[in-house]
Write an enzyme that holds these catalytic residues in place. Structure first.
Site, PDB file in Angstrom:
ATOM      1  N   LYS A  34       0.809  -1.226   0.000  1.00 47.66           N
ATOM      2  CA  LYS A  34       0.000   0.000   0.000  1.00 47.66           C
ATOM      3  C   LYS A  34       0.839   1.271   0.000  1.00 47.66           C
ATOM      4  O   LYS A  34       0.448   2.269  -0.604  1.00 47.66           O
ATOM      5  CB  LYS A  34      -0.969   0.004   1.177  1.00 47.66           C
ATOM      6  CG  LYS A  34      -0.298   0.121   2.521  1.00 47.66           C
ATOM      7  CD  LYS A  34      -1.335   0.008   3.639  1.00 47.66           C
ATOM      8  CE  LYS A  34      -0.704   0.306   4.972  1.00 47.66           C
ATOM      9  NZ  LYS A  34      -1.263  -0.483   6.073  1.00 47.66           N
ATOM     10  N   ARG A 128      -7.469   0.083  16.584  1.00 46.25           N
ATOM     11  CA  ARG A 128      -7.861   0.370  15.209  1.00 46.25           C
ATOM     12  C   ARG A 128      -8.917  -0.691  14.908  1.00 46.25           C
ATOM     13  O   ARG A 128      -9.849  -0.824  15.706  1.00 46.25           O
ATOM     14  CB  ARG A 128      -6.655   0.371  14.268  1.00 46.25           C
ATOM     15  CG  ARG A 128      -6.899   1.263  13.034  1.00 46.25           C
ATOM     16  CD  ARG A 128      -5.726   1.326  12.079  1.00 46.25           C
ATOM     17  NE  ARG A 128      -5.582   0.089  11.319  1.00 46.25           N
ATOM     18  CZ  ARG A 128      -4.682  -0.076  10.354  1.00 46.25           C
ATOM     19  NH1 ARG A 128      -3.844   0.904  10.039  1.00 46.25           N
ATOM     20  NH2 ARG A 128      -4.598  -1.223   9.700  1.00 46.25           N
TER      21      ARG A 128
HETATM   22  C1  LIG Z   1      -0.421  -1.278   6.542  1.00 47.16           C
HETATM   23  C2  LIG Z   1      -0.790  -2.558   7.143  1.00 47.16           C
HETATM   24  C3  LIG Z   1       0.181  -3.549   7.341  1.00 47.16           C
HETATM   25  C4  LIG Z   1       1.643  -3.339   7.020  1.00 47.16           C
HETATM   26  O1  LIG Z   1       2.247  -2.489   7.952  1.00 47.16           O
HETATM   27  P1  LIG Z   1       3.820  -2.200   7.926  1.00 47.16           P
HETATM   28  O2  LIG Z   1       4.062  -1.424   9.152  1.00 47.16           O
HETATM   29  O3  LIG Z   1       4.106  -1.444   6.682  1.00 47.16           O
HETATM   30  O4  LIG Z   1       4.505  -3.528   7.947  1.00 47.16           O
HETATM   31  C5  LIG Z   1      -0.233  -4.751   7.879  1.00 47.16           C
HETATM   32  N1  LIG Z   1      -1.523  -4.969   8.210  1.00 47.16           N
HETATM   33  C6  LIG Z   1      -2.477  -4.043   8.038  1.00 47.16           C
HETATM   34  C7  LIG Z   1      -3.879  -4.355   8.420  1.00 47.16           C
HETATM   35  C8  LIG Z   1      -2.142  -2.809   7.502  1.00 47.16           C
HETATM   36  O5  LIG Z   1      -3.112  -1.892   7.322  1.00 47.16           O
END
Ligand SMILES: *Cc1c(COP(=O)(O)O)cnc(C)c1O
Length: 349
Positions: A34, A128
């Site tokens: 992302k 979250r």
């Molecule tokens: C963005 C995200 C991740 C990845 O997080 P990083 O800190 O970039 O490893 C994993 N799980 C969810 C649900 C996310 O939104």
């Protein structure tokens, strides 16, 4: 210019080192795309390293990767009800916490004759997304009644909103939930997805990973660091992304603005110290391109501030107009630079 230089081989190396590292503990990885908007060349660097599952928070990014021919299983990290049709068409798995959304996913999947897999996210302290642990059993029970939904696993996400650290305590809680769900419903969960790049330290130091068998890693692969204290992970590249921009002014000027001081362009009232005259340069880069807090300057300069399109630095090495200046990026810098339409992305294989 400005341009973002992206070393694909370094991203591939990082993914491959992490796969090995976590693989030894029985933990599979999802590569999270992302922060790079599902850029297919970066997703390909991950799959070339052996990552078989790519996760992204936006269905548009998943569609983009599939269109570009990326071969992987695709996971959607954030699941809006209104996109259910597109989601069941393009994502193999999605993370979910709402029964109404699961209902809609199931009926959309039915229309196209698919079974959509879901990972149910559990709230373990970060506040979250997540079903409360006390509601999980009933939630799974209801989800199991949906004809075109298959429960592929459970997961949790920490260190994102509340900054809560993954620990033996919260990870054990996820393992216990997994076992009680498996026992109650006589099923085997494929994914027990313990978190993201913030789980590195926990995983590295724990004596017992319990039932955790998956992590979703973005930043660790892209920037080479864990995310509880942003320590580089040994053996990983931490400069795969470099932002390069151009000097457009270089002069000796006073350090103290002159006149009655009100708000700056962003509504802040800045404070200044009088350090006498200093050499200042302006770089053609601004808040419209990159989050200022996400830029890491090299030793030759100090970032003083920025407006929408002008980055002001104190310059110790006498930069000249037309010179190129390179910056490292942290996660917010990477996210914003990737998103700016003004920053050209330049890939090195
Ligand atoms: C963005 C995200 C991740 C990845 O997080 P990083 O800190 O970039 O490893 C994993 N799980 C969810 C649900 C996310 O939104």
């Amino acid at each position: 210019m400005p341009r973002l230089e992206i070393a694909l081989s370094q991203i591939r190396d990082n993914a491959s080192v992490l796969l090995e590292l976590f693989g030894q503990k029985g933990i599979s990885l999802m590569g999270v795309s992302k922060a790079v908007l599902g850029e297919p060349l970066i997703a390909r660097a991950m799959t070339e390293a052996g990552i078989q599952t790519i996760a992204d928070s936006r269905i548009e990014n998943i569609e983009r990767m599939k269109k570009a021919g990326i071969v992987a299983s695709f996971v959607l990290l954030r699941t809006p009800l209104s996109r259910a049709q597109a989601i069941v068409e393009s994502a193999d798995i999605s993370l979910n916490t709402e029964m109404g959304t699961l209902n809609e996913l199931s009926s959309c999947a039915k229309k196209i004759g698919k079974i959509h897999q879901v990972i149910i996210m559990v709230e373990l302290g970060d506040l979250r997304e997540g079903v409360l642990p006390c509601d999980l059993s009933q939630f799974i029970k209801n989800a199991q009644c949906l004809s075109n939904i298959k429960i592929a696993g459970i997961g949790c996400n920490l260190a994102c909103y509340g900054g809560i650290e993954p620990s033996d305590k919260n990870m054990r809680k996820l393992s216990i939930l997994c076992e009680s769900i498996e026992t109650e419903f006589q099923l085997k969960l494929k994914f027990i997805s313990g978190g993201n790049s913030a789980n590195y330290k926990w995983c590295h130091s724990t004596s017992d990973i319990g039932r955790i068998n998956n992590l979703r890693l973005g930043e660790a692969i892209l920037l080479g660091c864990e995310t509880v204290s942003r320590t580089p992970i040994s053996g990983l590249h931490t400069h795969a992304f470099q932002l390069v921009a151009e000097v457009i002014e270089s002069k000796i000027k006073p350090s103290l603005p002159d006149g009655k001081r009100f708000q700056d362009a962003f509504g802040n009232t800045p404070d200044f110290q009088d350090n006498g005259n200093c050499r200042r340069a302006i770089i053609a880069l601004g808040r419209q391109d990159v989050a200022l807090s996400g830029l890491k300057a090299n030793k030759a300069l100090t970032i003083l501030g920025a407006s929408s399109d002008h980055l002001i630095v104190e310059d110790y090495h006498h930069l000249k107009v037309g010179d190129e200046v390179k910056f490292d990026l942290n996660y917010s810098g990477l996210l914003s630079a990737m998103t700016s339409p003004f920053i050209k992305k330049q890939f090195f294989t």
